[in-house]
Design a protein around this motif. Structure first.
Motif, PDB file in Angstrom:
ATOM      1  N   MET A  33       0.807  -1.229   0.023  1.00  0.00           N
ATOM      2  CA  MET A  33      -0.018   0.097   0.037  1.00  0.00           C
ATOM      3  C   MET A  33       0.788   1.188  -0.164  1.00  0.00           C
ATOM      4  O   MET A  33       1.770   1.357   0.595  1.00  0.00           O
ATOM      5  CB  MET A  33      -0.954   0.078   1.422  1.00  0.00           C
ATOM      6  N   LEU A  34       0.608   2.272  -0.905  1.00  0.00           N
ATOM      7  CA  LEU A  34       1.298   3.548  -0.879  1.00  0.00           C
ATOM      8  C   LEU A  34       0.648   4.481  -0.155  1.00  0.00           C
ATOM      9  O   LEU A  34      -0.313   4.499   0.029  1.00  0.00           O
ATOM     10  CB  LEU A  34       1.491   3.763  -2.443  1.00  0.00           C
ATOM     11  N   LYS A  35       1.622   5.369   0.425  1.00  0.00           N
ATOM     12  CA  LYS A  35       1.100   6.480   1.367  1.00  0.00           C
ATOM     13  C   LYS A  35       1.916   7.812   0.829  1.00  0.00           C
ATOM     14  O   LYS A  35       3.043   7.560   0.322  1.00  0.00           O
ATOM     15  CB  LYS A  35       1.351   6.026   2.668  1.00  0.00           C
ATOM     16  N   ILE A  36       1.338   8.765   0.913  1.00  0.00           N
ATOM     17  CA  ILE A  36       1.987  10.051   0.659  1.00  0.00           C
ATOM     18  C   ILE A  36       2.836  10.429   1.971  1.00  0.00           C
ATOM     19  O   ILE A  36       2.343  10.476   2.807  1.00  0.00           O
ATOM     20  CB  ILE A  36       0.953  11.044   0.212  1.00  0.00           C
ATOM     21  N   LEU A  37       3.966  10.854   1.563  1.00  0.00           N
ATOM     22  CA  LEU A  37       5.138  11.332   2.407  1.00  0.00           C
ATOM     23  C   LEU A  37       5.457  12.725   2.224  1.00  0.00           C
ATOM     24  O   LEU A  37       6.028  12.769   1.049  1.00  0.00           O
ATOM     25  CB  LEU A  37       6.129  10.165   2.688  1.00  0.00           C
ATOM     26  N   ASP A  62       5.794   2.973  -0.337  1.00  0.00           N
ATOM     27  CA  ASP A  62       5.105   1.811   0.326  1.00  0.00           C
ATOM     28  C   ASP A  62       5.352   1.904   1.947  1.00  0.00           C
ATOM     29  O   ASP A  62       6.451   2.223   2.414  1.00  0.00           O
ATOM     30  CB  ASP A  62       6.272   0.599  -0.046  1.00  0.00           C
ATOM     31  N   VAL A  63       4.341   1.308   2.675  1.00  0.00           N
ATOM     32  CA  VAL A  63       4.332   1.800   4.070  1.00  0.00           C
ATOM     33  C   VAL A  63       5.467   0.755   4.780  1.00  0.00           C
ATOM     34  O   VAL A  63       5.597   0.814   5.917  1.00  0.00           O
ATOM     35  CB  VAL A  63       2.959   1.225   4.715  1.00  0.00           C
ATOM     36  N   VAL A  87       7.687   6.135   6.314  1.00  0.00           N
ATOM     37  CA  VAL A  87       6.456   6.881   6.747  1.00  0.00           C
ATOM     38  C   VAL A  87       6.913   7.671   8.299  1.00  0.00           C
ATOM     39  O   VAL A  87       6.124   8.627   8.496  1.00  0.00           O
ATOM     40  CB  VAL A  87       5.155   5.890   6.991  1.00  0.00           C
ATOM     41  N   ALA A  98       5.039   9.070  -3.121  1.00  0.00           N
ATOM     42  CA  ALA A  98       4.224   8.044  -2.486  1.00  0.00           C
ATOM     43  C   ALA A  98       5.231   7.172  -2.133  1.00  0.00           C
ATOM     44  O   ALA A  98       6.130   6.679  -3.169  1.00  0.00           O
ATOM     45  CB  ALA A  98       3.609   7.529  -3.449  1.00  0.00           C
ATOM     46  N   GLU A 112       7.659  11.554   8.129  1.00  0.00           N
ATOM     47  CA  GLU A 112       6.730  12.496   8.000  1.00  0.00           C
ATOM     48  C   GLU A 112       6.894  13.768   8.702  1.00  0.00           C
ATOM     49  O   GLU A 112       6.936  13.696   9.791  1.00  0.00           O
ATOM     50  CB  GLU A 112       5.262  11.868   8.319  1.00  0.00           C
TER      51      GLU A 112
END
Lengths: 162, 765
Positions: free
Chosen positions: A1-5, A19-20, A66, A17, A69
């Motif tokens: 799952m990708l997350k915006i950092l 990967d967590v 992550v 983006a 952040e």
């Protein structure tokens, strides 16, 4: 799952983006091309992947991207001055012959940046302890310690002069 | 003059800024990843290998087993190929194996879109084995009835060799006179690993009609040849590229996973495949330094003269031959080349296949092991007759002018005794020997020493060939291309200095290409032995002379002056008669390129076939403090003194010595790759394998006796490997002086010391 950092890397705001499950070393190397971040063990034993996060040295191989952040990350790519001039620590490593194969060099330089930034004197024994999270197979640490000692002293001299 | 100056490393700027690119930094976009599947037994046969579940993992592209690789056995050591079959390396390895010969042997390989898929698939591969009882020690593998690790060697002895020096046998020497003091001892060295910080990664892909491999290797041209031997591909269709290297120390003087990676790429249509080897795999499944046991006897007169010695050395090879017997054969040479036995020296050596990690080349190539045994024996013999160990060595060590009776390698320059005298002063030997006599109490100090000698190149055992190409640029600077490799030791910097000296072009205008590309780079066998500043620079010197001659010829044409009257100094064409500066080389170069009359791109290329070899030597002196109840050794002061000829770059030479001393201290005190009874490595990681940290390392003092060697291209001889050699026996001998207890195996770990001290009555229950 990708997350915006969102993080600052070498002074530049980055939004990307990730990967967590991804570690910061991989994000910096593969997504931002900052290949000075070296991977020598990927489990926090060798220190080659050290970066500064808000000024503190961290093994980026054991640090989830992550977690960065909102934080500020420094690699040696970010050490040069505005006109490309080397930082005093980089210069000291060159002149003291503290560099051999160079694989541990970026990480140790960043730890040296943290040490020097404390603006206080250290004994050689204290410096030994402070850099002992970095493994080096080429130098026996002798010239690395000479370089760090010199940077600490030069920095204090500059502070006193100011 | 470019020789003897401490020029800063030419690659230092790239390395402090992060601009230096190592193999993993050169990964192409959309690269597949490969993962090697390793055996989980040390000895046996793979009976079945079930891939269905692993193949179903999303992202898995292909899985290869021993059925899917060519059935070619190939050699892996970084030696020049021998055109004589009898001298070729043992070809006992396949890319993937059905018969498993050590824990971590390579049995399958996964190609996947990413590491997560590859790791998942690896966990889902089910392997059925027929397991045999593994052999961890040489004794087990040599026992009658032991199963053959390789069918080609039914008794597991890979090779045996020996020599005898003197008129009589050891036994006859003992019988020949009365009053000899004799000792019989066994000295043991342990398995250690190189622990270069950069892992041995490679990237392979097909393009331009070739299979291209970027790899972290010391020996690009040899890797090309072995990929050909392993895969059956024509050697010219293989291109090997060596970028910056993060240390090698001999592990990368072996062909590791490059053939497999090339083959994997070809099985997925030539797509780029990156094969990364983890730290754990590097420790367990690449190469290690051989553990060698030395069964040694010695006889001395009470006046200190060494009469006779005998040695049987058994080397634990592990599962495959790699550098094989060359290592222990070199180790026993140490006995011959270091001391003069008045009557007899007998040495024998066996290299024995077992089921532990594979022994290969590591800094010193057998001499750290042999020197430990020879130098423990020297101290033990001196002690047995109550003689100062330094005096014993000064009395019995090899003399100026020594020539090995078998290899004919000579001390063309000799500084061994001078090095000992210098070390004596620097450590304050005489005062400390006296001061630390007859100590009592739980914390005691001592001072010890050891000497060594080391051949610079590999002639006449192997071919020594090196090539160089120099290309003049339009501004009078030059590009130097060499097959010799920079792996961290500083080769490119000293090549720059030597190329400058050879041509008259200043160091700032000499650029040595650090990347080797076998399609472009002239042939050289690579970074091993301590050969490059000696052998490869002979090619630099020869090529430099050629280039200079061509430049002068062009200058003579342009200036209409006889070439005999011209020289090139500091980037200027000068008149040798008047010393007058006639024209900058830059102008000559520009004219040569663009002359409408006579255009010429000035280049030069030469091969140097080196047929000479010389001994370097030196010593280590160490002062230690031993905490007897804790079994802890603290090194208070340590100095290495080297007889390595003229120093090309004093600051880098010192740095090289520091690194070797550190490696020697790890060998002495903390490093050991351990195996359990099943052959499983117990500590293949950098947490449990105790590499010295800054906190474990004292200040390191490097000193030199600079005696120019007449055979060295600039008076120089070996310095790369030697610093690692004498440290462990010096520390051991210092502990002997401090405590009176002789520790006969490495490392001097606290547990071992406490047991030995308890046995000696120094620790009460």
């Amino acid at each position: 799952m990708l997350k915006i950092l969102h993080m600052t890397v070498n002074g530049k705001a980055e939004e990307l983006a990730v990967d967590v499950r991804e570690c910061l070393a991989d994000t910096l190397r593969e997504r931002l091309g900052l290949t000075s971040v070296k991977k020598g063990c990927e489990v926090g034993e060798c220190g080659a992947c050290t970066v500064l996060i808000d000024g503190k040295a961290v093994n980026s191989c054991c640090y989830l991207s992550v977690w960065a952040e909102g934080h500020s990350v420094l690699t040696v790519e970010g050490l040069k001055g505005p006109n490309g001039e080397l930082s005093p620590i980089q210069t000291a490593f060159i002149e003291e012959a503290a560099v051999q194969c160079g694989f541990c060099t970026p990480g140790i330089i960043l730890t040296a940046v943290e040490i020097v930034g404390q603006n206080r004197p250290y004994t050689r024994e204290e410096l030994r302890k402070l850099i002992s999270g970095h493994l080096c197979r080429c130098t026996g640490y002798e010239n690395i310690l000479n370089a760090v000692e010199r940077c600490v002293a030069e920095n204090l001299a500059r502070q006193n002069a100011d | 003059m470019a020789i003897g100056i401490s020029l800063v490393r030419v690659d230092a700027r790239d390395k402090v800024t992060g601009e230096a690119k190592y193999t993993a930094d050169l990964e192409p976009r959309s690269c597949l990843v490969a993962k090697v599947v390793h055996s989980t037994i040390a000895f046996g046969e793979v009976k079945a290998i079930h891939l269905d579940e692993a193949l179903a993992v999303p992202g898995v592209v292909k899985i290869l087993t021993y059925f899917d690789v060519p059935d070619y056995q190939f050699p892996t050591p970084g030696h020049p190929w021998s055109v004589e079959k009898a001298h070729q390396d043992v070809a006992d390895r396949r890319m993937l194996n059905r018969r498993v010969r050590f824990y971590g042997d390579d049995i399958a390989a996964i190609v996947a879109e990413d590491n997560v898929a590859a790791d998942r698939a690896a966990r889902l591969i089910r392997v059925e084995y027929e397991a045999y009882e593994p052999y961890v020690t040489v004794e087990q593998a040599m026992a009658p009835g032991a199963r053959a690790v390789h069918d080609e060697r039914p008794n597991n002895v890979l090779a045996h060799s020996g020599f005898q020096v003197g008129e009589m046998s050891y036994r006859e020497a003992l019988a020949s006179e009365d009053g000899l003091v004799t000792l019989e001892k066994t000295y043991r060295t342990q398995t250690v690993q190189h622990c270069h910080l950069e892992l041995p990664t490679s990237i392979a892909w097909q393009a331009d009609g070739k299979i291209n491999v970027i790899t972290s290797t010391q020996i690009p041209h040899i890797v090309r040849r072995v990929i050909g031997q392993a895969t059956g591909l024509p050697w010219g269709s293989i291109r090997v590229i060596k970028p910056y290297i993060g240390g090698g120390f001999g592990n990368k003087q072996d062909v590791l996973y490059e053939p497999l990676n090339a083959w994997l790429s070809l099985q997925v249509g030539g797509r780029p495949v990156k094969l990364e080897v983890s730290r754990e795999e590097t420790l367990a499944s690449t190469r290690v330094r051989h553990a060698i046991d030395f069964h040694v006897s010695g006889a001395v007169r009470k006046d200190g003269s060494l009469v006779a010695r005998r040695c049987l050395a058994n080397s634990n090879q592990g599962g495959y031959a790699s550098h094989g017997h060359a290592i222990v054969a070199n180790a026993i040479n140490c006995f011959k080349q270091l001391y003069r036995d008045e009557k007899a020296l007998e040495c024998q050596a066996n290299t024995v296949y077992t089921n532990i990690a594979v022994g290969g080349a590591m800094r010193g190539y057998g001499i750290p092991q042999g020197d430990f045994a020879a130098e423990c024996l020297a101290d033990d013999l001196a002690r047995a007759i109550g003689m100062d160990p330094l005096e014993f060595r000064l009395k019995n060590c090899m003399q100026e002018g020594y020539e090995d009776p078998h290899t004919h390698i000579k001390f063309y320059s000799y500084g061994l005794r001078a090095a000992m005298e210098k070390g004596r002063t620097l450590i304050r030997w005489d005062a400390l020997r006296e001061q630390y006599r007859d100590q009592t109490g739980p914390v005691r100090r001592g001072v010890g020493m050891a000497i060594f000698c080391y051949k610079t190149g590999v002639h006449p055992i192997s071919l020594e060939t090196a090539s160089c190409r120099m290309v003049l640029h339009q501004d009078g600077s030059i590009q130097v291309q060499m097959g010799a490799t920079e792996i961290g030791q500083g080769a490119d910097t000293v090549f720059t200095q030597m190329a400058s000296e050879a041509t008259g072009i200043s160091v700032g205008k000499v650029h040595v290409s650090t990347v080797q590309d076998t399609d472009v780079t002239p042939f050289d066998t690579g970074a091993y032995a301590s050969r490059q500043t000696y052998v490869s620079v002979m090619a630099v010197k020869k090529t430099g002379a050629l280039l200079k001659q061509k430049i002068l010829e062009y200058a003579g044409y342009a200036l209409r002056l006889p070439v005999e009257n011209l020289d090139l100094r500091d980037d200027q064409i000068v008149d040798t008669l008047t010393g007058e500066i006639l024209r900058p080389v830059a102008d000559v170069a520009l004219e040569a390129f663009y002359s409408l009359d006579r255009s010429q791109h000035i280049t030069a290329e030469a091969t140097s076939h080196c047929k000479i070899n010389t001994f370097a030597s030196g010593c280590c002196f160490a002062e230690v403090e031993v905490d007897i109840p804790l079994g802890k050794v603290k090194v208070l002061n340590i100095v290495n003194v080297h007889d390595s000829g003229s120093l090309i770059n004093p600051k880098l030479a010192e740095a090289q010595v520091h690194g070797g001393m550190s490696m020697g201290l790890g060998y002495a005190l903390s490093e050991e790759l351990l195996f359990d009874g099943k052959g499983r490595p117990l500590n293949p990681n950098l947490l449990d394998y105790k590499l010295p940290t800054a906190l474990d390392t004292p200040d390191l003092q490097a000193a030199f006796v600079e005696i120019p060697d007449p055979t060295g291209p600039y008076g120089n001889k070996a310095l790369g490997e030697p610093p690692a050699i004498p440290v462990a026996p010096a520390v051991r001998n210092a502990v002997l002086h401090a405590t009176g207890v002789a520790i006969d195996s490495l490392p001097l770990s606290p547990q071992k010391l406490v047991e030995a001290f308890a046995q000696a009555g120094l620790i009460e229950d």
